[in-house]
Motif scaffolding. Structure first.
Motif, PDB file in Angstrom:
ATOM      1  N   PHE A 110       0.658  -1.410  -0.109  1.00  0.00           N
ATOM      2  CA  PHE A 110      -0.209  -0.116   0.136  1.00  0.00           C
ATOM      3  C   PHE A 110       0.485   1.082   0.152  1.00  0.00           C
ATOM      4  O   PHE A 110       0.746   2.667  -0.523  1.00  0.00           O
ATOM      5  N   TYR A 111       1.933   1.307   0.661  1.00  0.00           N
ATOM      6  CA  TYR A 111       2.719   2.389   0.856  1.00  0.00           C
ATOM      7  C   TYR A 111       3.482   2.556  -0.788  1.00  0.00           C
ATOM      8  O   TYR A 111       3.688   3.872  -1.090  1.00  0.00           O
ATOM      9  N   VAL A 112       4.089   2.022  -1.527  1.00  0.00           N
ATOM     10  CA  VAL A 112       4.178   1.435  -2.748  1.00  0.00           C
ATOM     11  C   VAL A 112       3.226   2.210  -3.693  1.00  0.00           C
ATOM     12  O   VAL A 112       3.879   2.970  -4.633  1.00  0.00           O
ATOM     13  N   LEU A 113       2.620   1.275  -3.260  1.00  0.00           N
ATOM     14  CA  LEU A 113       1.735   1.909  -4.200  1.00  0.00           C
ATOM     15  C   LEU A 113       0.731   3.220  -4.551  1.00  0.00           C
ATOM     16  O   LEU A 113       0.665   4.092  -5.067  1.00  0.00           O
ATOM     17  N   LEU A 116       3.520   5.815  -5.736  1.00  0.00           N
ATOM     18  CA  LEU A 116       3.121   5.656  -7.157  1.00  0.00           C
ATOM     19  C   LEU A 116       1.955   6.462  -7.437  1.00  0.00           C
ATOM     20  O   LEU A 116       2.282   7.273  -8.439  1.00  0.00           O
ATOM     21  N   VAL A 117       1.022   6.245  -7.124  1.00  0.00           N
ATOM     22  CA  VAL A 117      -0.144   6.720  -7.523  1.00  0.00           C
ATOM     23  C   VAL A 117       0.232   8.482  -7.349  1.00  0.00           C
ATOM     24  O   VAL A 117      -0.173   9.961  -8.110  1.00  0.00           O
ATOM     25  N   GLY A 118       0.730   9.491  -6.305  1.00  0.00           N
ATOM     26  CA  GLY A 118       1.474  10.517  -5.935  1.00  0.00           C
ATOM     27  C   GLY A 118       2.130  10.790  -6.582  1.00  0.00           C
ATOM     28  O   GLY A 118       2.181  12.063  -7.163  1.00  0.00           O
ATOM     29  N   THR A 119       2.857  10.425  -7.326  1.00  0.00           N
ATOM     30  CA  THR A 119       3.883  10.549  -8.484  1.00  0.00           C
ATOM     31  C   THR A 119       3.182  10.932  -9.675  1.00  0.00           C
ATOM     32  O   THR A 119       3.750  11.895 -10.542  1.00  0.00           O
ATOM     33  N   PHE A 120       1.903  10.369  -9.721  1.00  0.00           N
ATOM     34  CA  PHE A 120       1.367  10.329 -11.210  1.00  0.00           C
ATOM     35  C   PHE A 120       0.806  11.717 -11.068  1.00  0.00           C
ATOM     36  O   PHE A 120       0.643  12.077 -12.280  1.00  0.00           O
ATOM     37  N   LEU A 121      -0.015  11.794  -9.827  1.00  0.00           N
ATOM     38  CA  LEU A 121      -0.694  12.831  -9.889  1.00  0.00           C
ATOM     39  C   LEU A 121       0.192  14.084  -9.565  1.00  0.00           C
ATOM     40  O   LEU A 121      -0.200  14.965 -10.597  1.00  0.00           O
TER      41      LEU A 121
END
Length: 191
Positions: A110-113, A116-121
């Motif tokens: 969950f941390y890594v996902l 990745l979502v934060g980086t994408f946003l």
């Protein structure tokens, strides 16, 4: 070849993080509570050693090391607060999170996902964010003094607070961090 080298170095870094206990949530929480300073000592020693090594390499072989100094702006401070809150809540940071994922920890998934979502946003909103006040320099946009000579940000060399060559500044501060790692007590408070 670069990808292979990145995989090898990343794997070695993850292995070291695992061996020193930096992927153990209990040890990380104890570090944040200042009840077990072993990780702080390792971090101080590592930063001091790396600082001296990089500046030595760059002095012996000019241009061999690329230094990228970023300007301070409000977004850095807001991001630092978000990072610190996430670190305190999850007992993971980017390096330890990926290493914990390699260990098979479910919370690390969950941390890594989330990272990745934060980086994408961030990538999607970068152009808009760059125009906001959060991404302007902290004080009136004029260049501010930095610690050592030769620091260039946005094409402008910043004035130095200490007029010493970078290698000597690194030796002094790196040596101080290494010394601090040795004199720091095992803990500052009980659990």
């Amino acid at each position: 070849m670069k990808l292979l080298l990145a995989i090898i170095l990343g794997g070695a870094f993850g292995f070291v993080l695992h061996r020193i206990g930096a992927t153990n949530p209990t040890r990380l929480i104890d570090m944040l509570r200042l009840s077990d300073l072993k990780l702080e000592k390792v971090i101080l020693f590592s930063i001091g050693t790396t600082m001296i090594t990089l500046f030595t390499i760059n002095t012996l072989f000019p241009g061999a090391v690329h230094f990228s100094v970023r300007a301070a702006y409000w977004g850095v401070f807001v991001g630092g607060l978000i990072f610190g809150l996430g670190f305190a809540l999850s007992a993971l940071c980017p390096g330890t999170g990926v290493a914990a994922l390699g260990e098979g920890r479910k919370d690390a998934v969950f941390y890594v996902l989330g990272g990745l979502v934060g980086t994408f946003l961030l990538a999607l909103s970068w152009e808009w964010l760059a125009q906001t006040a959060l991404f302007q320099l902290v004080i009136d946009g004029t260049p501010k003094p930095v610690l050592a000579e030769g620091v260039v940000v946005r094409g402008h060399e910043l004035p130095a607070l200490i007029h010493l060559p970078g290698w000597l500044t690194a030796l002094i501060f790196g040596g101080a961090l290494i010394a601090l790692a040795f004199v720091l007590p095992r803990k500052l408070r009980d659990k």
